[in-house]
Design an enzyme around this catalytic site. Structure first.
Site, PDB file in Angstrom:
ATOM      1  N   GLU A 166       0.849  -1.113   0.079  1.00 23.48           N
ATOM      2  CA  GLU A 166      -0.040   0.068  -0.032  1.00 23.48           C
ATOM      3  C   GLU A 166       0.873   1.208   0.097  1.00 23.48           C
ATOM      4  O   GLU A 166       0.427   2.167  -0.621  1.00 23.48           O
ATOM      5  CB  GLU A 166      -0.811   0.087   1.210  1.00 23.48           C
ATOM      6  CG  GLU A 166      -1.987  -1.029   0.975  1.00 23.48           C
ATOM      7  CD  GLU A 166      -3.205  -0.774   0.317  1.00 23.48           C
ATOM      8  OE1 GLU A 166      -3.025   0.357  -0.436  1.00 23.48           O
ATOM      9  OE2 GLU A 166      -4.098  -1.679  -0.037  1.00 23.48           O
ATOM     10  N   ASP A 173      -4.650  -9.233  -8.010  1.00 23.87           N
ATOM     11  CA  ASP A 173      -5.034  -8.401  -9.388  1.00 23.87           C
ATOM     12  C   ASP A 173      -3.576  -7.749  -9.968  1.00 23.87           C
ATOM     13  O   ASP A 173      -3.399  -7.981 -11.068  1.00 23.87           O
ATOM     14  CB  ASP A 173      -5.913  -7.417  -8.903  1.00 23.87           C
ATOM     15  CG  ASP A 173      -5.812  -6.767  -7.682  1.00 23.87           C
ATOM     16  OD1 ASP A 173      -4.840  -6.891  -6.864  1.00 23.87           O
ATOM     17  OD2 ASP A 173      -6.712  -5.834  -7.318  1.00 23.87           O
ATOM     18  N   GLU A 176     -18.810  -4.810  -3.403  1.00 25.87           N
ATOM     19  CA  GLU A 176     -17.379  -5.338  -3.037  1.00 25.87           C
ATOM     20  C   GLU A 176     -17.375  -6.959  -3.584  1.00 25.87           C
ATOM     21  O   GLU A 176     -16.415  -7.331  -4.254  1.00 25.87           O
ATOM     22  CB  GLU A 176     -16.897  -5.399  -1.838  1.00 25.87           C
ATOM     23  CG  GLU A 176     -15.523  -5.798  -1.426  1.00 25.87           C
ATOM     24  CD  GLU A 176     -14.548  -4.797  -2.216  1.00 25.87           C
ATOM     25  OE1 GLU A 176     -14.912  -3.806  -2.598  1.00 25.87           O
ATOM     26  OE2 GLU A 176     -13.308  -4.830  -1.703  1.00 25.87           O
ATOM     27  N   GLU A 225     -12.107   0.898 -10.282  1.00 28.92           N
ATOM     28  CA  GLU A 225     -11.714   0.012 -11.242  1.00 28.92           C
ATOM     29  C   GLU A 225     -12.794  -0.075 -12.500  1.00 28.92           C
ATOM     30  O   GLU A 225     -12.140  -0.168 -13.720  1.00 28.92           O
ATOM     31  CB  GLU A 225     -11.857  -1.449 -10.663  1.00 28.92           C
ATOM     32  CG  GLU A 225     -10.635  -1.904  -9.819  1.00 28.92           C
ATOM     33  CD  GLU A 225     -10.634  -1.212  -8.566  1.00 28.92           C
ATOM     34  OE1 GLU A 225     -11.557  -0.691  -8.138  1.00 28.92           O
ATOM     35  OE2 GLU A 225      -9.474  -1.202  -7.843  1.00 28.92           O
TER      36      GLU A 225
END
Ligand code: DMJ
Length: 584
Positions: free
Chosen positions: A141, A281, A374, A395
């Site tokens: 992150e 991802d 989600e 996204e």
């Protein structure tokens, strides 16, 4: 079976996208489009601009220099230590934020053409930001948000075509990025080269730190750390990220599939099921983007194999389920909001038909709920009971942007318009934009995530006005920070990994325990209460018996003692050493 586009040759399409599409598409940034569409794009661009400033100004008023805005209570959260920290463990006592949302907004400010605010932000950061803080942060992150934000903004600041006052900028952002990168290096000091998921910015690796990480946590560092190396001339960042990526790739199954979580010390998989969503991802994303940014075939070869395996084992029509990396058998049939980036990635490789069909399904879900939940259970046709939230994720907007730029089909403008309208209807509050806690009730949550400014607003803005990209080739990091594709970066990457002479910060309190390599703490012989005798301490962290060609064990004694826990490793029925059966 892959669609025809893939059989033509994926790499051909990458070249087409980067060389021909920009020339053709960028010329029509706004003005070249059909008049009705062009007018709508200008209208929508201004709407997105307003959204960005509503989010940004509220952050600056109520939260800056803390990390993120709480838009309902008009206050702040110092959330850098909370990112990826689901159980909110080891939160810092004395941490007052790192202006996370400001760092995340830097590249968006340039794209929106607000150079004066960008300059103001750069000056403030260079005078006030320090990473010498006692805060335990999530490497992935912090890398994508902070390091990526700084590196990208540094490149934008040094580009004279962006209209910044070059007299003011003296590499301040790069200096900050380098300081942060140096602190990251401790995480890579493991027997496998796979980085720990967590480090303390001030003290390095903490005592008893978890050795569990995710595939994206190990495999999505190369863009930011590679760029840092290219900019500073210090190869260590790129070498560390590359070594981790190579190790991760070596752990793939014969089906070219990877799992979701793994142990950085033993190099063993912990979760064998994986898909294209959470925890994995950006691993796929960084393989193709690293190939584009650094021009190395190795990345392309990895990407091609990984991509084909995804299409073969995860894809079911327009949907992507999860599968066991060992067997390729489907495990979880779930749609997750994070998966919506995949059509955008498919545009990069020219797999347009597949991209379009998945994107349409994601948009149908968006239309059905008003936003993307989600997690949706495909097999049971219901929302996941505890994951009904929508935290302002980007996204779907991201994929819409890629598909529009590749096809110029005005339908994608309508999709963008619908996304913008939903965000304004459901998430805009007086104090900013709030996440949605439950898409069935549209109940709000008091959190404006920094990626709303770094990604969601940016991708929507670029959908309606891509003049920033005219005559330029950029790739976007997984956090939406642009990095330019430069021919002088297409040189050979360092082949040799040299973990010596690292100047990373060690945890002073822990002394020698700062490194997993130095965890040789077990006594030579350990008394086993189970057997009542002494067991010879092998003191190997990831010991595999090498006396047999297949590295399998015949007895517990062959497996030795695990040096972190001082526990006797045992030999499983299948002949593998592990800690799963007996404790001394
Ligand atoms: C972002 O922080 C990045 O895109 C990351 O890769 C996963 N998704 C979040 C936003 O949804």
């Amino acid at each position: 079976m892959l669609p025809n586009e893939s059989r033509i040759g994926l790499r051909t399409w990458v070249v087409l996208f980067l060389v021909i599409f920009p020339t053709f598409f960028f010329s029509s940034a706004i003005s070249g489009a059909e008049p009705r569409v062009a007018a709508k794009k200008i209208f929508m661009r201004e709407k997105v601009r307003k959204m960005f400033y509503h989010a940004y100004n509220n952050y600056m008023t109520y939260a800056f220099p803390h990390d993120e805005l709480k838009p309902l209570t008009k206050t702040f959260t110092d959330s850098l230590s909370e990112l990826g920290n689901l159980n909110l463990e080891h939160l810092p006592q004395n941490y007052n934020g790192s202006a996370l949302t400001l760092i995340e907004s830097l590249s968006s400010l340039v794209i929106l053409g607000n150079y004066s605010e960008f300059e103001r932000a750069v000056i403030w950061l260079s005078e006030n930001l320090t990473f010498d803080v006692d805060a335990r942060i999530h490497l992935f992150e912090c890398n994508i948000r902070v390091l990526g934000g700084l590196v990208s903004a540094h490149i934008l600041a040094t580009d004279p075509t962006n209209g910044l006052d070059q007299g003011i900028y003296k590499n301040q952002l790069l200096n900050l990025a380098e300081d942060l990168g140096r602190r990251f290096l401790c995480a890579f000091d493991t027997p496998t080269g796979l980085p720990y998921a967590w480090i303390n910015l001030k003290h390095g690796l903490m005592e008893n730190e978890t050795t569990e990480t995710s595939t994206s946590g190990c495999g999505s560092l190369i863009l930011e750390m590679g760029s840092l190396s290219r900019l500073t001339g210090d190869p260590r960042y790129e070498a560390a990220a590359l070594r981790a990526l190579r190790k991760l790739w070596s752990m793939r199954s014969p089906l070219n599939l990877l799992g979701t979580t793994l142990d950085v010390v033993t190099g063993e998989w912990l979760e064998y099921s994986s898909g294209i969503g959470a925890g994995v991802d950006s691993f796929y994303e960084y393989l193709i983007k690293a190939h584009i940014l650094f021009g190395k075939d190795e990345f392309w070869d990895m990407f091609k194999s990984a991509y084909l395996a995804v299409q073969k084992y995860f894809r079911h029509g327009p949907w992507y389920h999860e599968a066991d990396m060992r067997t390729g058998k489907a495990t979880y049939w779930q749609l997750t909001s994070l998966q919506a980036f995949w059509p955008g990635l498919q545009v990069l490789v020219g797999d347009l038909a597949a991209a379009n069909s998945s994107h349409r399904e994601f948009f149908h879900v968006w239309e059905r709920f008003g936003v993307l939940p989600e997690r949706y259970l495909l097999d049971r046709e219901m929302l996941h009971p505890t994951e009904k939230y929508y935290p302002l994720r980007p996204e779907l907007a991201e994929s819409t942007l890629y598909l529009y730029r590749a096809t110029k089909d005005p339908w994608y403008i309508e999709v963008g318009e619908s996304i913008v309208n939903s965000l304004n209807i459901y998430t805009k509050v007086e104090g900013g934009f709030a996440s949605i806690k439950d898409v069935t009730t549209m109940q709000l949550e008091d959190h404006q995530h920094s990626f709303f400014l770094a990604e969601t607003c940016k991708y929507l803005y670029l959908l309606f006005d891509d003049s920033f990209l005219v005559n330029k080739n950029f790739i976007f990091t997984t956090e939406g920070h642009p990095l330019p594709v430069r021919s002088d970066w297409h040189e050979k990457l360092p082949e040799i990994y040299t973990p010596t002479n690292w100047t990373c910060i060690k945890n002073e309190k822990q002394g020698k325990r700062a490194s997993a390599m130095s965890l040789q703490i077990c006594p030579a012989d350990i008394l086993s209460p189970r057997r009542g005798n002494y067991v010879h301490g092998v003191e190997s962290i990831c010991h595999v018996p090498d006396s047999r060609a297949d590295h399998r064990c015949m007895s517990d004694v062959e497996c030795g003692v695990e040096s972190i826990s001082c526990r006797q490793r045992s030999c499983s029925i299948a002949g593998y050493c592990g800690l799963w059966l007996y404790v001394i």
